[in-house]
Design a protein around this motif. Structure first.
Motif, PDB file in Angstrom:
ATOM      1  N   SER A  92      -7.625  -0.043  -1.751  1.00 56.26           N
ATOM      2  CA  SER A  92      -7.656  -0.751  -0.609  1.00 56.26           C
ATOM      3  C   SER A  92      -6.589   0.832  -0.688  1.00 56.26           C
ATOM      4  CB  SER A  92      -7.044  -0.839   0.180  1.00 56.26           C
ATOM      5  OG  SER A  92      -6.336  -1.395  -0.778  1.00 56.26           O
ATOM      6  N   ILE A  93      -6.014   1.692   0.432  1.00 54.62           N
ATOM      7  CA  ILE A  93      -4.932   2.917   0.713  1.00 54.62           C
ATOM      8  C   ILE A  93      -3.864   2.241   1.731  1.00 54.62           C
ATOM      9  CG2 ILE A  93      -4.310   5.114   1.210  1.00 54.62           C
ATOM     10  CD1 ILE A  93      -6.719   6.448  -0.858  1.00 54.62           C
ATOM     11  N   VAL A  94      -2.586   2.453   1.547  1.00 49.62           N
ATOM     12  CA  VAL A  94      -0.818   2.184   2.223  1.00 49.62           C
ATOM     13  C   VAL A  94      -1.066   3.351   2.471  1.00 49.62           C
ATOM     14  CG1 VAL A  94       0.827   0.782   2.786  1.00 49.62           C
ATOM     15  CG2 VAL A  94      -1.215  -0.408   1.249  1.00 49.62           C
ATOM     16  N   LEU A  95      -0.848   4.253   3.286  1.00 51.24           N
ATOM     17  CA  LEU A  95       0.147   5.472   4.084  1.00 51.24           C
ATOM     18  C   LEU A  95       1.184   4.790   4.293  1.00 51.24           C
ATOM     19  CD1 LEU A  95      -2.709   6.932   6.171  1.00 51.24           C
ATOM     20  CD2 LEU A  95      -2.837   7.485   3.694  1.00 51.24           C
ATOM     21  N   VAL A  96       2.165   4.939   3.659  1.00 48.88           N
ATOM     22  CA  VAL A  96       2.906   5.516   3.744  1.00 48.88           C
ATOM     23  C   VAL A  96       3.852   7.019   4.837  1.00 48.88           C
ATOM     24  CG1 VAL A  96       6.398   5.184   2.375  1.00 48.88           C
ATOM     25  CG2 VAL A  96       3.635   4.256   1.099  1.00 48.88           C
TER      26      VAL A  96
END
Length: 419
Positions: A175-179
């Motif tokens: 998964s990718i967390v967009l900051v």
């Protein structure tokens, strides 16, 4: 009841209270972080969120290309490629930007599962060409995913490729967390905590503490006031001297001293509030009970053998309950304000999420200096809104109790002037 319905202020307060209760009950379904109450001070719980960013609604057409929205992208079923000698690759593709000109993005790649996972990360530009960003061998275990911080400029998409050994299948999807530069309905604080989640959690504590303490303090004041008026003698004298002692003692300095000496606790505050706030209802109830006990129906009950206990709590108490409801509603804002004041001074219960505790954290961590308005305004506005709600509700009960200026309380029976 009809008088209350006709009271615009009372009905407005009732509607606002119903709205606040609905939000408090539906809190677990509304907030994006379900376990935030237990992990409010846990740094690891909030590590994937951006720090001190405004809410998403400040992002409009005029700055959409400059402010990226925070979020989480979960990988779906991968595309599998088999090699001739066995093994192969599992490829996940994440779309990052739909803007005409992709902006610079900070993101965190989260790799779960168990064991060793060789991964290749590539970015995809406007022309569809892939550029290698990172190549890592992650060692992960259950409950301890690996994280890789990335910063991409002008990327349309991101591909994550995992190399598989012969006979091995694709494991947990990454998964990718967009900051981003905006996050959530009310933004985040410098500790990356979601402000909206804190507001909802604080609402539940505010309603519980305010209503419970107000009910106990007002009922205590009513019972003691009626007892002093109906028993008279040494009971009257003793209760009035106790009232004068607590009424003349400054409440806030006393609460500050006790909170500084002993371990702060929300339940300790509730106990101290019960010790002091019963005085607000005692004297008015005492004076009204002295008047009501002279009514004709009270004298009639006395003549047929009704004792002091029956006259006090069967005849006098029901006549004063409407007034008690009005005082209860009007007392809730004061209790919430006292708790917020204690917490803002750093003497509150740090184990629970309250609006006062949020304001204390904001002041200590430089929200005013850094102009983090989304951290300060929501708790303050919610304290004001809750206070206005119960003030309007109390005014509505006051209209039921005393619809005409100058009217005096009477019991269920006829007054002496009417006999």
């Amino acid at each position: 009841m009809k008088r209350f319905i006709k009271s615009r202020g009372g009905m407005t307060g009732f509607v606002l209270l119903a709205f606040l209760i609905l939000i408090g009950l539906a809190g677990p379904l509304l907030v994006p972080f379900r376990d935030a109450g237990r992990h409010w001070h846990d740094i690891e719980y909030w590590q994937d969120s951006p720090a001190a960013v405004p809410p998403v609604w400040v992002r409009g057409p005029w700055n959409a290309g400059k402010l990226a929205r925070s979020g989480r992208l979960q990988g779906k079923d991968p595309v599998l490629f088999e090699s001739e000698g066995g093994g192969g690759r599992a490829v996940w593709r994440f779309m990052l930007s739909k803007e005409a000109k992709p902006m610079r993005l900070d993101l965190i790649l989260v790799i779960g599962g168990e064991g060793k996972r060789p991964v290749l990360v590539s970015s995809v530009g406007d022309d569809g060409a892939e550029t290698e960003v990172a190549r890592r061998l992650f060692e992960v275990s259950v409950g301890q995913p690996a994280r890789l911080a990335l910063s991409l400029d002008g990327a349309r998409a991101l591909t994550v490729t995992e190399y598989l050994l012969p006979g091995e299948t694709a494991r947990d999807s990454p998964s990718i967390v967009l900051v981003g530069q905006v996050s959530g309905l009310l933004g985040t604080d410098v500790s990356k905590r979601d402000i909206f989640t804190g507001i909802v959690l604080g609402l539940r504590w505010a309603l519980l503490l305010g209503v419970a303490v107000s009910f106990l303090t007002v009922m205590t004041g009513i019972v003691l006031g009626i007892s002093a008026a109906c028993w008279g003698g040494w009971v009257d004298t003793a209760l009035n001297r106790i009232y004068e002692f607590f009424a003349l003692m400054p409440i806030l300095p006393f609460l500050i001293v006790l909170s500084a000496v002993y371990k702060p606790s929300l339940w300790a505050f509730a106990g101290l509030a019960l010790l002091f706030f019963w005085t607000k209802a005692f004297k008015p109830v005492y004076s009204m009970a002295l008047q009501i006990r002279e009514e004709g129906y009270i004298e009639a009950g006395k003549s047929i053998g009704a004792g002091k206990m029956r006259r006090a709590f069967v005849y006098v108490l029901p006549a004063l309950l409407p007034y008690g409801f009005a005082v209860m509603a009007l007392s809730v804002p004061g209790i919430i304000m006292y708790e917020a004041g204690i917490s803002m001074l750093g003497l509150g219960d740090g184990t629970v999420v309250t609006w006062g505790q949020m304001l204390h954290d904001a002041l200590v961590q430089g929200a005013v200096i850094n102009r983090l308005w989304w951290w300060i305004l929501p708790p303050g506005l919610m304290i004001a809104l809750t206070g206005i709600t119960f003030a309007l509700l109390g005014r509505g009960f006051e209209r039921v109790w005393s619809p005409d200026r100058g009217s005096r309380p009477t019991g269920a029976g006829p007054s002496r002037s009417g006999t």
